[in-house]
Motif scaffolding. Sequence first.
Motif, mmCIF file in Angstrom:
data_model
loop_
_atom_site.group_PDB
_atom_site.id
_atom_site.type_symbol
_atom_site.label_atom_id
_atom_site.label_comp_id
_atom_site.label_asym_id
_atom_site.label_seq_id
_atom_site.Cartn_x
_atom_site.Cartn_y
_atom_site.Cartn_z
ATOM 1 N N ALA A 122 -13.316 -5.936 2.382
ATOM 2 C CA ALA A 122 -12.360 -6.837 1.636
ATOM 3 C C ALA A 122 -11.441 -6.085 0.788
ATOM 4 N N GLY A 123 -10.140 -6.627 0.736
ATOM 5 C CA GLY A 123 -9.186 -5.999 -0.042
ATOM 6 C C GLY A 123 -8.738 -4.772 0.538
ATOM 7 N N ARG A 124 -8.748 -4.816 1.752
ATOM 8 C CA ARG A 124 -8.014 -3.376 2.479
ATOM 9 C C ARG A 124 -6.785 -3.770 2.756
ATOM 10 N N SER A 125 -6.326 -5.133 2.892
ATOM 11 C CA SER A 125 -4.688 -5.104 3.136
ATOM 12 C C SER A 125 -4.237 -5.695 1.726
ATOM 13 N N ARG A 126 -3.149 -4.601 1.270
ATOM 14 C CA ARG A 126 -2.435 -5.426 0.024
ATOM 15 C C ARG A 126 -1.338 -6.347 0.404
ATOM 16 N N ALA A 127 -1.377 -7.140 -0.834
ATOM 17 C CA ALA A 127 -0.121 -8.012 -0.773
ATOM 18 C C ALA A 127 1.374 -7.422 -1.037
ATOM 19 N N ARG A 128 2.214 -7.797 -0.423
ATOM 20 C CA ARG A 128 3.699 -7.445 -0.825
ATOM 21 C C ARG A 128 3.992 -8.180 -2.181
ATOM 22 N N PRO A 129 4.807 -7.271 -2.962
ATOM 23 C CA PRO A 129 5.357 -8.034 -4.177
ATOM 24 C C PRO A 129 6.150 -9.435 -3.971
ATOM 25 N N GLY A 130 6.448 -9.439 -2.845
ATOM 26 C CA GLY A 130 7.442 -10.530 -2.515
ATOM 27 C C GLY A 130 6.506 -11.950 -2.322
ATOM 28 N N GLN A 131 5.103 -11.533 -1.835
ATOM 29 C CA GLN A 131 4.211 -12.614 -1.759
ATOM 30 C C GLN A 131 3.835 -13.024 -3.267
ATOM 31 N N ALA A 132 3.806 -12.207 -4.229
ATOM 32 C CA ALA A 132 3.481 -12.510 -5.594
ATOM 33 C C ALA A 132 4.683 -13.209 -6.071
ATOM 34 N N LEU A 133 5.921 -12.905 -5.667
ATOM 35 C CA LEU A 133 6.975 -13.750 -6.198
ATOM 36 C C LEU A 133 6.959 -15.088 -5.774
ATOM 37 N N SER A 134 6.482 -15.313 -4.365
ATOM 38 C CA SER A 134 6.454 -16.657 -3.838
ATOM 39 C C SER A 134 5.222 -17.379 -4.530
ATOM 40 N N ALA A 135 3.969 -16.972 -4.818
ATOM 41 C CA ALA A 135 3.253 -17.721 -5.610
ATOM 42 C C ALA A 135 3.542 -17.871 -6.818
ATOM 43 N N MET A 136 4.528 -17.161 -7.623
ATOM 44 C CA MET A 136 5.196 -17.371 -8.919
ATOM 45 C C MET A 136 6.203 -18.593 -8.723
ATOM 46 N N ALA A 137 6.769 -18.471 -7.573
ATOM 47 C CA ALA A 137 7.887 -19.691 -7.258
ATOM 48 C C ALA A 137 6.962 -20.957 -7.186
ATOM 49 N N ARG A 138 6.031 -21.044 -6.565
ATOM 50 C CA ARG A 138 5.001 -22.169 -6.260
ATOM 51 C C ARG A 138 4.587 -22.774 -7.505
ATOM 52 N N GLU A 139 4.049 -21.806 -8.533
ATOM 53 C CA GLU A 139 3.706 -22.375 -9.777
ATOM 54 C C GLU A 139 4.929 -22.956 -10.354
ATOM 55 N N ALA A 140 6.172 -22.282 -10.206
ATOM 56 C CA ALA A 140 7.273 -23.070 -10.858
ATOM 57 C C ALA A 140 7.465 -24.482 -10.301
ATOM 58 N N VAL A 141 7.454 -24.446 -9.151
ATOM 59 C CA VAL A 141 7.468 -25.697 -8.238
ATOM 60 C C VAL A 141 6.566 -26.845 -8.969
ATOM 61 N N GLU A 142 5.466 -26.529 -9.292
ATOM 62 C CA GLU A 142 4.611 -27.401 -10.077
ATOM 63 C C GLU A 142 5.062 -27.591 -11.606
ATOM 64 N N LEU A 143 5.388 -26.527 -12.290
ATOM 65 C CA LEU A 143 5.610 -26.661 -13.619
ATOM 66 C C LEU A 143 6.870 -27.520 -13.907
ATOM 67 N N PHE A 144 8.031 -27.708 -12.868
ATOM 68 C CA PHE A 144 9.259 -28.545 -13.325
ATOM 69 C C PHE A 144 9.181 -29.866 -12.396
ATOM 70 N N THR A 145 7.896 -30.006 -11.973
ATOM 71 C CA THR A 145 7.890 -31.668 -11.499
ATOM 72 C C THR A 145 8.210 -32.300 -12.934
ATOM 73 N N PRO A 146 8.648 -33.559 -12.875
ATOM 74 C CA PRO A 146 8.854 -34.400 -14.037
ATOM 75 C C PRO A 146 7.895 -34.594 -14.982
ATOM 76 N N GLU A 147 6.604 -34.670 -14.235
ATOM 77 C CA GLU A 147 5.461 -34.831 -15.194
ATOM 78 C C GLU A 147 5.067 -33.820 -15.839
ATOM 79 N N GLN A 148 5.153 -32.547 -15.452
ATOM 80 C CA GLN A 148 4.980 -31.252 -15.906
ATOM 81 C C GLN A 148 5.948 -30.903 -17.222
ATOM 82 N N ARG A 149 7.215 -31.094 -16.694
ATOM 83 C CA ARG A 149 8.138 -30.789 -17.274
ATOM 84 C C ARG A 149 8.226 -31.254 -18.997
ATOM 85 N N GLU A 150 7.656 -32.526 -19.026
ATOM 86 C CA GLU A 150 7.754 -33.119 -20.472
ATOM 87 C C GLU A 150 6.925 -32.103 -21.272
ATOM 88 N N ARG A 151 6.229 -31.430 -20.709
ATOM 89 C CA ARG A 151 5.243 -30.640 -21.619
ATOM 90 C C ARG A 151 5.993 -29.290 -21.971
#
Length: 196
Positions: A122-151
């Motif tokens: 396990a853990g032999r292949s390491r992720a590229r930083p770009g993959q972490a940025l993608s994960a960040m962007a996916r969290e942002a997609v959730e964060l900025f939905t109208p429902e979450q944005r109100e918070r």
Amino acid sequence: MQSTKTTGQWFRSGDGHRWWFDSGALPLDFAYSGAMGDNPAWEILHSADDLAAWLEGRFPEQLMPAAPRDLTDALALRAAIARSAMSAGRGEAPAAEDVDVINLFAATPDIPPALAGGSRQAGRSRARPGQALSAMAREAVELFTPEQRERIRHCAADDCGLVFYDESRSNNRRWCSMKRCGNRAKVRTHRLLNGA
Ligand SMILES: [Zn+2]
């Protein structure tokens, strides 16, 4: 929000005093690594290595070293998230250009989940930083939905301006930090009540 990532980071005020600000959401923490407001002292991503170190503190997966190109990408995504957060703080939807940037990053491969206990190392292949940025962007997609944005709100202190995501069940967070603005407000109220 379903995120399991821990949030919060140290801030430095003008007098060199350090204090802890938990923005409540990973993308907001990211925005506060230097893209929010006009305080150059808050910039912590000066190099690709700074980016790698920041991401390492947030993602449990092993990441490959970051290249200058990753830093350029990260700053573009961060700027879009920061502007969207400011819009959300004013009760507005993010601008279409910023939505496009966030969606573009979210559409690239993120870090795949992995179950422990397989027959391969396990853990032999390491992720590229770009993959972490993608994960960040996916969290942002959730964060900025109208429902979450109100918070997403501004700290209630007039002279603060920090923006946070209220993850409390009661949805009644008022301060960037109780220690910073919350206590100052309490002291002020106390003085007023005592006529000082
Ligand atoms: Zn505050």
